[in-house]
Design a protein around this motif. Structure first.
Motif, PDB file in Angstrom:
ATOM      1  N   HIS A 160      -6.105  -4.172  -2.200  1.00 12.89           N
ATOM      2  CA  HIS A 160      -6.616  -3.725  -0.896  1.00 12.89           C
ATOM      3  C   HIS A 160      -8.085  -4.102  -0.721  1.00 12.89           C
ATOM      4  O   HIS A 160      -8.532  -4.481   0.371  1.00 12.89           O
ATOM      5  N   ILE A 190       0.832  -1.206   0.000  1.00  8.61           N
ATOM      6  CA  ILE A 190       0.000   0.000   0.000  1.00  8.61           C
ATOM      7  C   ILE A 190       0.867   1.257   0.000  1.00  8.61           C
ATOM      8  O   ILE A 190       0.580   2.239  -0.698  1.00  8.61           O
ATOM      9  N   LEU A 201      -8.372  -8.113   0.078  1.00 13.85           N
ATOM     10  CA  LEU A 201      -7.265  -8.604   0.904  1.00 13.85           C
ATOM     11  C   LEU A 201      -7.459 -10.036   1.375  1.00 13.85           C
ATOM     12  O   LEU A 201      -6.509 -10.832   1.396  1.00 13.85           O
TER      13      LEU A 201
END
Length: 351
Positions: free
Chosen positions: A338, A322, A341
């Protein structure tokens, strides 16, 4: 009843011929042999339709394997016979020259039985399929759709088998494990699944081609590849060549999986901000396949132990991905990562 495939083995070392024949005899192939290039050309010219495959040593006196292959390509009666080079030379220039002269593959000496059997079988199947097409004058453009799909599917399966063989060979020369390769394939396909511009075909291509991302490491000296500490500047320059070396090896193919593998191997170390290698590509100039495998490979490498580092915990690896959005990684891919995940963590934790 289909006749047994006939293989011509050409090597100036008789023991090498014996080893190859002993390995291959379990498949009931028929054999001829020659211990120099001139004798090989004489045998082939006498009976050009008798041979289904040629195993050809490169380093021979008077007439080397490259010269023999070139003469076979110049003769319309022999140019279609597949030639697999037998060599102790694994430098990129020699391998590339062999492909340019018309060779279909190469096998390094000393032979590994499973590799020799698999590669010979693959190229015999390809040759017989091609001969069948020629014999029956099948026009893929005018035949029914199911016939085209069947034939193309056979060729694609052969590509997949060849990729599997090459990745096994890569595992034996580097610290890439089969589990790492499988996880990178799954991560890559998962990123493609959720990408708005990619489809199921892209998922399939990435799953089967991404295992070749580090195939170029086979061309790097083992003392550098297996070094435990940090590379010197000179060593890192050599190590970075695995990307362009792989591209040189794979880019001659017109098959979609091999073409995709060439792109992935070449570009998976490029970075979104242009500070990657080997060409310093930036942003969307990096092929989407290269961008996907870059993220998939790094995430798996971080979360698993290597000979030069310990595994990171999952949270630290996620934080790294990230934090490197828009610098190392494509921001859209980081957002996909993201958003899903749980699925990527499940792959990371799979056995």
């Amino acid at each position: 009843m289909q006749k047994n495939s006939r293989i011509l083995i050409v090597d100036d070392v008789i023991d090498n011929i014996r080893v190859a024949m002993n390995i291959l005899k379990e498949r009931n192939y028929e054999f001829s042999f020659a211990n120099n290039g001139a004798e090989a050309l004489r045998l082939i010219t006498l009976e050009p339709d008798s041979f289904d495959l040629i195993l050809l040593d490169i380093m021979m006196p008077s007439l080397n394997g490259f010269e023999v292959c070139q003469r076979l390509q110049e003769n319309p009666a022999t140019r279609e016979i597949p030639v697999i080079f037998l060599t102790a030379k694994v430098d990129v220039d020699s391998i590339t020259k062999g492909f340019e002269l018309g060779g279909v593959d190469y096998i390094t000496k000393p032979f590994h039985a499973s590799e020799l059997l698999a590669r010979v079988r693959t190229h015999l199947e390809l040759f017989h399929t091609k001969q069948l097409l020629l014999k029956h004058n099948i026009d893929l453009k005018n035949k029914a759709r199911f016939e085209k799909v069947r034939l193309l599917s056979e060729l694609e399966e052969n590509q997949k088998e060849m990729i599997f063989i090459l990745t096994e060979l890569m595992e034996s020369t580097s610290d890439e494990t089969g589990k790492h390769i499988k996880r990178v394939a799954e991560n890559s396909a998962l990123l493609a699944k959720y990408h708005p511009c990619l489809d199921e075909e892209d998922m399939e291509i990435l799953y089967h081609a991404s295992p070749m991302h580090d195939i170029g490491k086979m061309t790097i000296p083992l003392e550098i590849l297996h070094k435990a500490g940090r590379y010197t500047e000179e060593e890192f320059v050599i190590m970075k060549k695995h990307t362009s070396n792989a591209y040189q090896l794979l880019s001659h193919s017109d098959r979609k999986l091999i073409k995709a593998a060439a792109i992935i191997a070449h570009e998976h170390h490029e970075k979104w901000n242009g500070k990657g290698y080997p060409r310093g590509l930036k942003g969307a100039d990096i092929h989407i396949y290269g961008r996907i495998v870059a993220l998939a490979d790094v995430f798996d490498a971080l979360t698993h132990k290597r000979h030069y580092k310990d595994a990171w915990d999952i949270d630290s690896a996620i934080k790294y991905i990230i934090e490197h959005r828009e610098t190392q990684f494509d921001p859209e891919l980081v957002d996909i990562f993201h958003a899903h995940l749980d699925e990527f963590i499940a792959i990371a934790q799979s056995k």
